[in-house]
Write a protein that holds these residues in place. Sequence first.
Motif, PDB file in Angstrom:
ATOM      1  N   PRO A 125     -60.653  -0.425  22.214  1.00  0.00           N
ATOM      2  CA  PRO A 125     -60.733   1.025  22.303  1.00  0.00           C
ATOM      3  C   PRO A 125     -62.180   1.501  22.188  1.00  0.00           C
ATOM      4  O   PRO A 125     -62.937   1.011  21.353  1.00  0.00           O
ATOM      5  N   VAL A 126     -62.542   2.431  23.052  1.00  0.00           N
ATOM      6  CA  VAL A 126     -63.895   2.991  23.018  1.00  0.00           C
ATOM      7  C   VAL A 126     -63.827   4.403  22.458  1.00  0.00           C
ATOM      8  O   VAL A 126     -64.581   4.771  21.582  1.00  0.00           O
ATOM      9  N   LEU A 127     -62.876   5.191  22.960  1.00  0.00           N
ATOM     10  CA  LEU A 127     -62.693   6.566  22.494  1.00  0.00           C
ATOM     11  C   LEU A 127     -61.201   6.811  22.416  1.00  0.00           C
ATOM     12  O   LEU A 127     -60.484   6.632  23.403  1.00  0.00           O
ATOM     13  N   THR A 128     -60.718   7.180  21.263  1.00  0.00           N
ATOM     14  CA  THR A 128     -59.306   7.480  21.116  1.00  0.00           C
ATOM     15  C   THR A 128     -59.145   8.897  20.596  1.00  0.00           C
ATOM     16  O   THR A 128     -59.970   9.385  19.821  1.00  0.00           O
ATOM     17  N   ILE A 129     -58.092   9.572  21.036  1.00  0.00           N
ATOM     18  CA  ILE A 129     -57.805  10.943  20.605  1.00  0.00           C
ATOM     19  C   ILE A 129     -56.390  10.957  20.077  1.00  0.00           C
ATOM     20  O   ILE A 129     -55.457  10.524  20.740  1.00  0.00           O
ATOM     21  N   ASP A 130     -56.214  11.447  18.868  1.00  0.00           N
ATOM     22  CA  ASP A 130     -54.893  11.531  18.255  1.00  0.00           C
ATOM     23  C   ASP A 130     -54.439  12.991  18.327  1.00  0.00           C
ATOM     24  O   ASP A 130     -54.911  13.813  17.554  1.00  0.00           O
TER      25      ASP A 130
END
Length: 59
Positions: A53-58
Amino acid sequence: MQPPDGQGRLRTRFPGGIVPPGHLFLHSDFAGSCDSRYFGPIPDTGLLGRAKPVLTIDP
């Protein structure tokens, strides 16, 4: 039998067993993932790399 995937295809679980030498059992935490739970182990020669994962948004 599992519920159909997002494209309406029926999914049958891999019956299980021992993963043979030189093969990988791929698994994802994503509920809709089509992974080795359905198509079984794959030869390790098919592995190109590991996703990180490089950029994750929850949400």
